[in-house]
Motif scaffolding. Structure first.
Motif, PDB file in Angstrom:
ATOM      1  N   ASP A 172       0.827  -1.201   0.000  1.00 53.45           N
ATOM      2  CA  ASP A 172       0.000   0.000   0.000  1.00 53.45           C
ATOM      3  C   ASP A 172       0.866   1.257   0.000  1.00 53.45           C
ATOM      4  O   ASP A 172       0.517   2.261  -0.634  1.00 53.45           O
ATOM      5  CB  ASP A 172      -0.949   0.016   1.194  1.00 53.45           C
ATOM      6  N   VAL A 173       1.998   1.205   0.684  1.00 52.67           N
ATOM      7  CA  VAL A 173       2.922   2.341   0.643  1.00 52.67           C
ATOM      8  C   VAL A 173       3.409   2.552  -0.795  1.00 52.67           C
ATOM      9  O   VAL A 173       3.473   3.692  -1.284  1.00 52.67           O
ATOM     10  CB  VAL A 173       4.106   2.121   1.593  1.00 52.67           C
ATOM     11  N   ARG A 174       3.718   1.473  -1.481  1.00 46.96           N
ATOM     12  CA  ARG A 174       4.151   1.582  -2.882  1.00 46.96           C
ATOM     13  C   ARG A 174       3.017   2.130  -3.752  1.00 46.96           C
ATOM     14  O   ARG A 174       3.255   2.929  -4.666  1.00 46.96           O
ATOM     15  CB  ARG A 174       4.605   0.220  -3.391  1.00 46.96           C
ATOM     16  N   ARG A 175       1.795   1.717  -3.458  1.00 47.50           N
ATOM     17  CA  ARG A 175       0.645   2.235  -4.214  1.00 47.50           C
ATOM     18  C   ARG A 175       0.505   3.746  -4.039  1.00 47.50           C
ATOM     19  O   ARG A 175       0.327   4.495  -5.014  1.00 47.50           O
ATOM     20  CB  ARG A 175      -0.643   1.537  -3.740  1.00 47.50           C
ATOM     21  N   ILE A 176       0.604   4.184  -2.800  1.00 45.81           N
ATOM     22  CA  ILE A 176       0.482   5.625  -2.525  1.00 45.81           C
ATOM     23  C   ILE A 176       1.618   6.393  -3.188  1.00 45.81           C
ATOM     24  O   ILE A 176       1.407   7.458  -3.786  1.00 45.81           O
ATOM     25  CB  ILE A 176       0.473   5.869  -1.005  1.00 45.81           C
ATOM     26  N   ARG A 177       2.815   5.835  -3.124  1.00 42.66           N
ATOM     27  CA  ARG A 177       3.984   6.482  -3.745  1.00 42.66           C
ATOM     28  C   ARG A 177       3.762   6.647  -5.247  1.00 42.66           C
ATOM     29  O   ARG A 177       3.961   7.739  -5.805  1.00 42.66           O
ATOM     30  CB  ARG A 177       5.237   5.651  -3.461  1.00 42.66           C
ATOM     31  N   SER A 178       3.353   5.585  -5.926  1.00 42.02           N
ATOM     32  CA  SER A 178       3.208   5.645  -7.386  1.00 42.02           C
ATOM     33  C   SER A 178       1.978   6.440  -7.809  1.00 42.02           C
ATOM     34  O   SER A 178       1.982   7.108  -8.847  1.00 42.02           O
ATOM     35  CB  SER A 178       3.136   4.228  -7.965  1.00 42.02           C
ATOM     36  N   THR A 179       0.928   6.420  -6.996  1.00 42.16           N
ATOM     37  CA  THR A 179      -0.314   7.108  -7.363  1.00 42.16           C
ATOM     38  C   THR A 179      -0.222   8.610  -7.178  1.00 42.16           C
ATOM     39  O   THR A 179      -0.654   9.382  -8.049  1.00 42.16           O
ATOM     40  CB  THR A 179      -1.491   6.570  -6.520  1.00 42.16           C
ATOM     41  N   TYR A 180       0.359   9.047  -6.075  1.00 38.36           N
ATOM     42  CA  TYR A 180       0.317  10.468  -5.730  1.00 38.36           C
ATOM     43  C   TYR A 180       1.679  11.173  -5.758  1.00 38.36           C
ATOM     44  O   TYR A 180       1.725  12.402  -5.808  1.00 38.36           O
ATOM     45  CB  TYR A 180      -0.271  10.645  -4.323  1.00 38.36           C
ATOM     46  N   PHE A 181       2.763  10.416  -5.671  1.00 42.43           N
ATOM     47  CA  PHE A 181       4.063  11.034  -5.464  1.00 42.43           C
ATOM     48  C   PHE A 181       5.108  10.511  -6.447  1.00 42.43           C
ATOM     49  O   PHE A 181       6.241  10.209  -6.072  1.00 42.43           O
ATOM     50  CB  PHE A 181       4.537  10.790  -4.028  1.00 42.43           C
ATOM     51  N   SER A 182       4.723  10.415  -7.712  1.00 39.23           N
ATOM     52  CA  SER A 182       5.675   9.947  -8.715  1.00 39.23           C
ATOM     53  C   SER A 182       6.822  10.932  -8.878  1.00 39.23           C
ATOM     54  O   SER A 182       7.929  10.560  -9.283  1.00 39.23           O
ATOM     55  CB  SER A 182       4.970   9.740 -10.056  1.00 39.23           C
ATOM     56  N   SER A 183       6.576  12.200  -8.541  1.00 38.74           N
ATOM     57  CA  SER A 183       7.620  13.224  -8.539  1.00 38.74           C
ATOM     58  C   SER A 183       7.835  13.718  -7.118  1.00 38.74           C
ATOM     59  O   SER A 183       6.900  13.757  -6.316  1.00 38.74           O
ATOM     60  CB  SER A 183       7.219  14.402  -9.435  1.00 38.74           C
ATOM     61  N   ASP A 184       9.060  14.102  -6.797  1.00 36.72           N
ATOM     62  CA  ASP A 184       9.365  14.672  -5.487  1.00 36.72           C
ATOM     63  C   ASP A 184       9.384  16.195  -5.527  1.00 36.72           C
ATOM     64  O   ASP A 184       9.822  16.835  -4.562  1.00 36.72           O
ATOM     65  CB  ASP A 184      10.724  14.161  -4.990  1.00 36.72           C
ATOM     66  N   ASP A 185       8.909  16.776  -6.619  1.00 33.02           N
ATOM     67  CA  ASP A 185       8.975  18.229  -6.797  1.00 33.02           C
ATOM     68  C   ASP A 185       7.647  18.928  -6.561  1.00 33.02           C
ATOM     69  O   ASP A 185       7.554  20.145  -6.716  1.00 33.02           O
ATOM     70  CB  ASP A 185       9.456  18.554  -8.224  1.00 33.02           C
ATOM     71  N   GLY A 186       6.604  18.184  -6.208  1.00 36.66           N
ATOM     72  CA  GLY A 186       5.292  18.776  -6.075  1.00 36.66           C
ATOM     73  C   GLY A 186       5.089  19.487  -4.753  1.00 36.66           C
ATOM     74  O   GLY A 186       5.952  19.483  -3.857  1.00 36.66           O
ATOM     75  N   LEU A 187       3.909  20.104  -4.624  1.00 35.11           N
ATOM     76  CA  LEU A 187       3.548  20.771  -3.375  1.00 35.11           C
ATOM     77  C   LEU A 187       3.458  19.753  -2.242  1.00 35.11           C
ATOM     78  O   LEU A 187       3.765  20.053  -1.096  1.00 35.11           O
ATOM     79  CB  LEU A 187       2.205  21.489  -3.558  1.00 35.11           C
ATOM     80  N   LEU A 188       3.040  18.524  -2.574  1.00 38.29           N
ATOM     81  CA  LEU A 188       3.019  17.443  -1.603  1.00 38.29           C
ATOM     82  C   LEU A 188       4.141  16.455  -1.904  1.00 38.29           C
ATOM     83  O   LEU A 188       4.376  16.100  -3.059  1.00 38.29           O
ATOM     84  CB  LEU A 188       1.680  16.697  -1.649  1.00 38.29           C
ATOM     85  N   THR A 189       4.817  16.028  -0.864  1.00 38.80           N
ATOM     86  CA  THR A 189       5.844  14.994  -0.975  1.00 38.80           C
ATOM     87  C   THR A 189       5.491  13.886   0.014  1.00 38.80           C
ATOM     88  O   THR A 189       4.534  13.980   0.769  1.00 38.80           O
ATOM     89  CB  THR A 189       7.246  15.558  -0.684  1.00 38.80           C
ATOM     90  N   MET A 190       6.291  12.837   0.022  1.00 40.60           N
ATOM     91  CA  MET A 190       5.953  11.668   0.838  1.00 40.60           C
ATOM     92  C   MET A 190       7.091  11.289   1.775  1.00 40.60           C
ATOM     93  O   MET A 190       8.270  11.439   1.455  1.00 40.60           O
ATOM     94  CB  MET A 190       5.619  10.476  -0.068  1.00 40.60           C
ATOM     95  N   GLY A 191       6.718  10.793   2.958  1.00 44.32           N
ATOM     96  CA  GLY A 191       7.663  10.213   3.896  1.00 44.32           C
ATOM     97  C   GLY A 191       7.059   8.956   4.500  1.00 44.32           C
ATOM     98  O   GLY A 191       5.926   8.583   4.197  1.00 44.32           O
ATOM     99  N   LEU A 192       7.823   8.299   5.381  1.00 45.44           N
ATOM    100  CA  LEU A 192       7.331   7.129   6.095  1.00 45.44           C
ATOM    101  C   LEU A 192       7.407   7.414   7.587  1.00 45.44           C
ATOM    102  O   LEU A 192       8.471   7.750   8.116  1.00 45.44           O
ATOM    103  CB  LEU A 192       8.153   5.884   5.758  1.00 45.44           C
ATOM    104  N   ALA A 193       6.261   7.295   8.275  1.00 46.18           N
ATOM    105  CA  ALA A 193       6.173   7.542   9.714  1.00 46.18           C
ATOM    106  C   ALA A 193       6.270   6.205  10.441  1.00 46.18           C
ATOM    107  O   ALA A 193       5.311   5.428  10.469  1.00 46.18           O
ATOM    108  CB  ALA A 193       4.859   8.249  10.045  1.00 46.18           C
ATOM    109  N   THR A 194       7.428   5.922  11.006  1.00 48.46           N
ATOM    110  CA  THR A 194       7.694   4.613  11.603  1.00 48.46           C
ATOM    111  C   THR A 194       7.622   4.664  13.129  1.00 48.46           C
ATOM    112  O   THR A 194       7.849   5.707  13.729  1.00 48.46           O
ATOM    113  CB  THR A 194       9.083   4.119  11.185  1.00 48.46           C
TER     114      THR A 194
END
Length: 450
Positions: A172-194
């Motif tokens: 699911d993390v991979r799904r979210i990454r590919s669906t919403y965060f294919s680029s790291d240059d957008g207004l939203l970026t992604m991290g992992l909260a462990t």
């Protein structure tokens, strides 16, 4: 013709030493980017009169559980131990995707209203695959700059916080990454909260760190807070697992040992401190100066509105007062003068802006009013009676201003607050979060009665 906004005749605090400050200065924004910061600029642009305003970079909240906006103030007197039971074991399992959407929307707008233009959304409420989609949808609609930090589910305190054997679902993390965060240059970026060592088995910790590094996303983890986690030696455990790195943000750090501080510094890690929560809920003393002593650039965060206010002014003053009180007391006992390294009001503004951008991984695009960076800008009304007259503009922001003085908020060149009013459907956001509150309270009551 480019889309241009000219902020005219404000007291500009750029927070960039190369740019400097201007008691009366202009900021030119073109197509969402700062193109000039000078004493006087002539340009064909929409002009916003900043007379009587202090113009600063937007604040950065480097760690907030935004999903908890629906249950604001339900735990005003809670300790950290209480929080685990009252929030994570009582309310969190009841959250639907609709609740997450409502809370993230209202919480993000709350940030913008308070001059917070960048948010690290520490989202440990992914009880189903629909939950992260709802959180990201709300962040997107609000227009805030954010790092969405994908966290675990919270359907059972025992399963997720006591030697948990349940890893964050990689697919699911991979799904979210590919669906919403294919680029790291957008207004939203992604991290992992462990959750990290002490809360999870070593296999889970290693798997989650590997997942984040596979996907090239940063990691954020709570460490050394309160009586329980303060005993885990979490940074030392991470070193033993070979997992320390510059991609990791350590949140709280109240009981980090001297050896561990050096490990964080040597590994290039970053630090987020939530002063009001830490003092109020028993995490420990906010270690702002300790981080600075090790060459780190600490940032500030709100953490949970279940228990503390959701604005950066509160955090600035909590950190400033706590650290100076600690140093003053130590010096009094030792009969020594206070050191020259005492925190200053100006330093607190840098911590809440540039340092925050550094910790959120976006300093290349925000955190200071630097030509070439994206236009995340806040104007503070310095004519208000709680701010005027201004002698020291940085002190006026950090020690006098509050949310009511946030006059203008711009994110990525888009005006989100103008003349003290949000440019958003606030009524809808309020209605949704109130409906979410009512549903969650009813579900909690029904659960208790069962």
């Amino acid at each position: 013709m480019p889309d241009r906004i000219l902020l005219r005749a404000g007291h500009v605090l750029s927070m960039d030493p190369a740019v400097g400050d201007f008691p009366q200065g202009d900021v030119l924004i073109e197509d969402g980017k700062i193109t000039a910061v000078e004493p006087d600029i002539s340009a064909d642009a929409e002009v916003l009169d900043m007379t009587g305003r202090i113009v600063i970079p937007g604040f950065v909240d480097s760690h907030r559980h935004t999903w908890e906006a629906s249950i604001r103030n339900v735990a005003p007197d809670a300790t950290l131990d209480d929080y685990f039971v009252d929030i994570l074991d009582s309310f969190a399992p009841l959250y639907t995707p609709e609740d997450v959407y409502a809370a993230n929307l209202a919480g993000s707008l709350e940030c913008l209203n308070a001059g917070i233009t960048t948010l690290v959304d520490w989202s440990h409420i992914n009880n189903t695959p629909a939950h992260p989609d709802a959180a990201i949808q709300a962040l997107t609609e609000s227009g805030i700059r954010a790092q969405y930090a994908y966290g675990s589910a919270n359907t059972s305190l025992a399963d997720y916080w006591f030697d948990s054997k349940i890893a964050i679902p990689g697919d699911d993390v991979r799904r979210i990454r590919s669906t919403y965060f294919s680029s790291d240059d957008g207004l939203l970026t992604m991290g992992l909260a462990t959750r990290g060592p002490g809360f999870c088995t070593n296999d889970v910790v290693t798997a989650e760190w590997a997942l984040a590094r596979e996907l090239g996303i940063p990691i954020t983890v709570h460490v050394a807070m309160g009586r329980l986690a303060g005993r885990f030696g979490m940074v030392k455990q991470l070193q033993g697992l070979g997992l320390l790195g510059p991609d990791t943000t350590y949140v709280h750090c109240c009981y980090v040992s001297e050896e561990e501080w050096q490990l964080v510094a040597d590994s290039g890690g970053t630090v987020s401190i939530a002063p009001q929560v830490e003092e109020q809920m028993g995490h420990g003393w906010p270690p702002v100066m300790k981080a600075i002593e090790y060459g780190l650039r600490p940032s500030l965060s709100i953490d949970v509105v279940t228990t503390v206010p959701g604005d950066m002014f509160t955090q600035i003053r909590a950190a400033f007062g706590a650290e100076r009180a600690r140093v003053n007391a130590d010096c009094w006992k030792a009969n020594l003068p206070v050191p020259e390294t005492m925190l200053t009001a100006r330093q607190m503004l840098e911590i809440a802006t540039r340092n925050g951008a550094h910790v959120a991984g976006v300093e290349d695009r925000t955190g200071s009013l630097t030509p070439g960076k994206r236009a995340d800008v806040v104007a503070i009304d310095a004519t208000a009676l709680n701010v005027a007259p201004v002698h020291d503009a940085a002190a006026a922001v950090t020690l006098s201003a509050d949310v009511s003085n946030v006059d203008t908020v711009i994110v990525d060149g888009v005006i989100h607050k103008r003349a003290g009013r949000l440019v958003a459907d606030v009524d809808r956001a309020r209605r949704l979060v109130q409906e979410s509150r009512d549903r969650l309270l009813a579900a909690k009551e029904a659960k208790s009665a069962a």
